[in-house]
Design a protein around this motif. Structure first.
Motif, PDB file in Angstrom:
ATOM      1  N   PHE A 216     -28.417  28.647  -5.232  1.00  0.00           N
ATOM      2  CA  PHE A 216     -28.584  27.913  -6.490  1.00  0.00           C
ATOM      3  C   PHE A 216     -27.962  26.528  -6.344  1.00  0.00           C
ATOM      4  CE2 PHE A 216     -28.090  32.416  -7.344  1.00  0.00           C
ATOM      5  CZ  PHE A 216     -29.059  32.714  -8.290  1.00  0.00           C
ATOM      6  N   TYR A 217     -28.420  25.601  -7.203  1.00  0.00           N
ATOM      7  CA  TYR A 217     -27.768  24.294  -7.246  1.00  0.00           C
ATOM      8  C   TYR A 217     -27.689  23.809  -8.689  1.00  0.00           C
ATOM      9  CZ  TYR A 217     -32.087  21.622  -8.063  1.00  0.00           C
ATOM     10  OH  TYR A 217     -33.228  21.101  -8.612  1.00  0.00           O
ATOM     11  N   SER A 218     -26.780  22.875  -8.917  1.00  0.00           N
ATOM     12  CA  SER A 218     -26.676  22.220 -10.220  1.00  0.00           C
ATOM     13  C   SER A 218     -26.339  20.753 -10.015  1.00  0.00           C
ATOM     14  CB  SER A 218     -25.596  22.874 -11.082  1.00  0.00           C
ATOM     15  OG  SER A 218     -25.522  22.208 -12.345  1.00  0.00           O
ATOM     16  N   THR A 219     -27.004  19.903 -10.772  1.00  0.00           N
ATOM     17  CA  THR A 219     -26.663  18.479 -10.833  1.00  0.00           C
ATOM     18  C   THR A 219     -26.101  18.121 -12.202  1.00  0.00           C
ATOM     19  OG1 THR A 219     -28.918  17.925 -11.532  1.00  0.00           O
ATOM     20  CG2 THR A 219     -28.467  17.848  -9.161  1.00  0.00           C
ATOM     21  N   ASP A 220     -25.796  19.134 -12.991  1.00  0.00           N
ATOM     22  CA  ASP A 220     -25.359  18.953 -14.377  1.00  0.00           C
ATOM     23  C   ASP A 220     -23.836  19.018 -14.455  1.00  0.00           C
ATOM     24  OD1 ASP A 220     -24.831  19.055 -17.077  1.00  0.00           O
ATOM     25  OD2 ASP A 220     -26.441  20.465 -17.528  1.00  0.00           O
ATOM     26  N   PRO A 221     -23.162  17.910 -14.769  1.00  0.00           N
ATOM     27  CA  PRO A 221     -21.697  17.955 -14.861  1.00  0.00           C
ATOM     28  C   PRO A 221     -21.195  18.986 -15.867  1.00  0.00           C
ATOM     29  CG  PRO A 221     -22.482  15.688 -14.923  1.00  0.00           C
ATOM     30  CD  PRO A 221     -23.688  16.565 -15.044  1.00  0.00           C
ATOM     31  N   SER A 222     -22.011  19.325 -16.854  1.00  0.00           N
ATOM     32  CA  SER A 222     -21.569  20.279 -17.862  1.00  0.00           C
ATOM     33  C   SER A 222     -21.629  21.723 -17.374  1.00  0.00           C
ATOM     34  CB  SER A 222     -22.392  20.127 -19.143  1.00  0.00           C
ATOM     35  OG  SER A 222     -23.735  20.514 -18.924  1.00  0.00           O
ATOM     36  N   CYS A 223     -22.051  21.927 -16.123  1.00  0.00           N
ATOM     37  CA  CYS A 223     -22.056  23.304 -15.603  1.00  0.00           C
ATOM     38  C   CYS A 223     -20.646  23.875 -15.571  1.00  0.00           C
ATOM     39  CB  CYS A 223     -22.688  23.357 -14.214  1.00  0.00           C
ATOM     40  SG  CYS A 223     -21.726  22.601 -12.886  1.00  0.00           S
ATOM     41  N   MET A 224     -19.643  23.025 -15.613  1.00  0.00           N
ATOM     42  CA  MET A 224     -18.263  23.496 -15.613  1.00  0.00           C
ATOM     43  C   MET A 224     -17.766  23.847 -17.018  1.00  0.00           C
ATOM     44  SD  MET A 224     -17.453  23.267 -12.419  1.00  0.00           S
ATOM     45  CE  MET A 224     -15.679  23.199 -12.221  1.00  0.00           C
ATOM     46  N   GLU A 225     -18.520  23.491 -18.042  1.00  0.00           N
ATOM     47  CA  GLU A 225     -18.024  23.691 -19.406  1.00  0.00           C
ATOM     48  C   GLU A 225     -17.979  25.154 -19.817  1.00  0.00           C
ATOM     49  OE1 GLU A 225     -20.386  21.249 -21.937  1.00  0.00           O
ATOM     50  OE2 GLU A 225     -19.568  19.361 -21.156  1.00  0.00           O
ATOM     51  N   GLU A 226     -18.677  26.017 -19.084  1.00  0.00           N
ATOM     52  CA  GLU A 226     -18.687  27.428 -19.420  1.00  0.00           C
ATOM     53  C   GLU A 226     -17.407  28.136 -18.986  1.00  0.00           C
ATOM     54  OE1 GLU A 226     -21.066  28.821 -21.155  1.00  0.00           O
ATOM     55  OE2 GLU A 226     -22.244  26.977 -21.244  1.00  0.00           O
ATOM     56  N   PHE A 227     -16.601  27.467 -18.167  1.00  0.00           N
ATOM     57  CA  PHE A 227     -15.412  28.124 -17.632  1.00  0.00           C
ATOM     58  C   PHE A 227     -14.347  28.269 -18.705  1.00  0.00           C
ATOM     59  CE2 PHE A 227     -16.593  25.878 -13.435  1.00  0.00           C
ATOM     60  CZ  PHE A 227     -17.563  26.837 -13.179  1.00  0.00           C
ATOM     61  N   GLU A 228     -13.618  29.354 -18.622  1.00  0.00           N
ATOM     62  CA  GLU A 228     -12.529  29.598 -19.570  1.00  0.00           C
ATOM     63  C   GLU A 228     -11.270  28.824 -19.195  1.00  0.00           C
ATOM     64  OE1 GLU A 228     -12.003  33.781 -19.668  1.00  0.00           O
ATOM     65  OE2 GLU A 228     -14.008  34.206 -20.436  1.00  0.00           O
ATOM     66  N   ASN A 229     -11.178  28.379 -17.949  1.00  0.00           N
ATOM     67  CA  ASN A 229      -9.988  27.675 -17.480  1.00  0.00           C
ATOM     68  C   ASN A 229     -10.048  26.214 -17.940  1.00  0.00           C
ATOM     69  OD1 ASN A 229      -7.865  26.514 -16.112  1.00  0.00           O
ATOM     70  ND2 ASN A 229      -8.338  27.455 -14.140  1.00  0.00           N
ATOM     71  N   ASP A 230      -9.261  25.860 -18.929  1.00  0.00           N
ATOM     72  CA  ASP A 230      -9.286  24.504 -19.489  1.00  0.00           C
ATOM     73  C   ASP A 230      -8.644  23.476 -18.574  1.00  0.00           C
ATOM     74  OD1 ASP A 230     -10.526  25.451 -21.764  1.00  0.00           O
ATOM     75  OD2 ASP A 230      -8.625  25.797 -22.820  1.00  0.00           O
ATOM     76  N   GLU A 231      -7.946  23.912 -17.518  1.00  0.00           N
ATOM     77  CA  GLU A 231      -7.254  22.975 -16.637  1.00  0.00           C
ATOM     78  C   GLU A 231      -8.173  22.411 -15.561  1.00  0.00           C
ATOM     79  OE1 GLU A 231      -3.849  24.932 -15.066  1.00  0.00           O
ATOM     80  OE2 GLU A 231      -2.892  25.210 -17.023  1.00  0.00           O
ATOM     81  N   ILE A 232      -9.382  22.918 -15.435  1.00  0.00           N
ATOM     82  CA  ILE A 232     -10.296  22.423 -14.416  1.00  0.00           C
ATOM     83  C   ILE A 232     -10.761  21.025 -14.799  1.00  0.00           C
ATOM     84  CG2 ILE A 232     -12.477  22.807 -13.220  1.00  0.00           C
ATOM     85  CD1 ILE A 232     -12.174  25.757 -13.812  1.00  0.00           C
ATOM     86  N   PRO A 233     -10.604  20.029 -13.918  1.00  0.00           N
ATOM     87  CA  PRO A 233     -11.071  18.678 -14.241  1.00  0.00           C
ATOM     88  C   PRO A 233     -12.596  18.642 -14.288  1.00  0.00           C
ATOM     89  CG  PRO A 233     -10.332  18.792 -11.965  1.00  0.00           C
ATOM     90  CD  PRO A 233      -9.965  20.100 -12.595  1.00  0.00           C
ATOM     91  N   PRO A 234     -13.161  17.685 -14.996  1.00  0.00           N
ATOM     92  CA  PRO A 234     -14.618  17.611 -15.102  1.00  0.00           C
ATOM     93  C   PRO A 234     -15.256  17.229 -13.767  1.00  0.00           C
ATOM     94  CG  PRO A 234     -13.594  15.680 -16.094  1.00  0.00           C
ATOM     95  CD  PRO A 234     -12.488  16.630 -15.757  1.00  0.00           C
TER      96      PRO A 234
END
Length: 276
Positions: A216-234
């Motif tokens: 799979f691949y993603s070019t969408d920066p918001s693919c990280m928004e689903e994570f529960e870990n709020d400390e992950i940088p964008p």
């Protein structure tokens, strides 16, 4: 079977993808969700070694790998927290071919090239000698382990990977299939590759006589928004992440790469072509 990821775009810290997400690559080494063998069994543990390779300001990549489980190595977590790179790849191993040793861990490197693989070939111990006799004599000393993956990499280099990656992989696969089918017409070849020269990222998804490995691949920066870990940088705009399985869950932000496809990626420009 194994799990891997690859990234290209503006520089980020490696732990953004490798250790921090809820279903990070390190978590996948303990609890993979999409890693099935040809009998349909889920191989949830990938604990036979790991590796990372990255490009920063030098043309040759840095590489760190070991033959212990990724979840057990504090050095891996520490390095990923401090290394920042514009292109990198990472791999956790579940071996079907080759011993559990550092020289068999991915990614493999040669000059400015990195290579990693998920998949298999039937009867490799019987085919190994004939396959490796096709490797260019000047490349033969670069064999350090006993995996099919390293053999595929050196065959691709032999057939011109550094000049024309797609054509080199086509020639490699054609040669491997010819040798395999002489041994067993029902033999399996399954290839999920990530390859980079530090400027572009290339992937291959190809299978013969077996369901293909997922990609799979993603070019969408918001693919990280689903994570529960709020400390992950964008994730920055203009990047691409390629994975064996999504780092959260499969949704519209992760695009499946179809079987028999060769993909070329530069930042967020993704070009997918039929392979054979």
């Amino acid at each position: 079977m194994c799990r891997w990821l690859a990234y290209t775009g503006d520089p980020i810290y490696l732990d953004t993808l490798i250790t921090q997400p809820d279903h990070s690559l390190v978590q996948q080494s303990l609890n993979s969700k999409l890693n099935y063998n040809n009998a349909g069994q889920l191989l949830s543990t990938n604990g036979d070694g790991f590796g990372i390779g990255w490009y920063d300001h030098r043309p040759e990549p840095g590489v760190f790998k070991d033959d212990i489980p990724a979840w057990h190595d504090k050095n891996l977590a520490n390095l990923c927290h401090h290394i920042r790179a514009h292109t990198f790849m990472a791999h956790v191993r579940a071996t079907t071919t080759g011993d559990i040793q550092r020289t068999n861990c991915h990614p493999f490197s040669y000059k400015n090239w990195l290579f990693q693989h998920n998949g298999q070939i039937s009867h490799f111990p019987r085919l190994r000698r004939e396959l490796q006799l096709s490797i260019a004599p000047e490349l033969f000393p670069a064999i350090h382990g006993n995996t099919d993956s390293e053999t595929f990499f050196l065959l691709a280099l032999t057939y011109g990977l550094m000049e024309n990656p797609k054509r080199a992989l086509q020639r490699m696969v054609e040669e491997v299939l010819k040798i395999l089918e002489r041994e067993d017409k029902d033999g399996v070849l399954n290839l999920s590759f990530a390859i980079s020269d530090g400027l572009k990222l290339y992937t291959l998804r190809f299978s013969h006589n077996e369901a293909p490995m997922t990609q799979f691949y993603s070019t969408d920066p918001s693919c990280m928004e689903e994570f529960e870990n709020d400390e992950i940088p964008p994730i920055p705009n203009g990047c691409t992440v390629v994975v064996s399985e999504p780092l959260d869950h499969t949704d519209s932000k992760w695009q499946k790469i179809e079987n028999n496809c060769f993909t070329t990626i530069k930042q967020n420009q993704v070009t997918t072509e039929t392979f054979l």
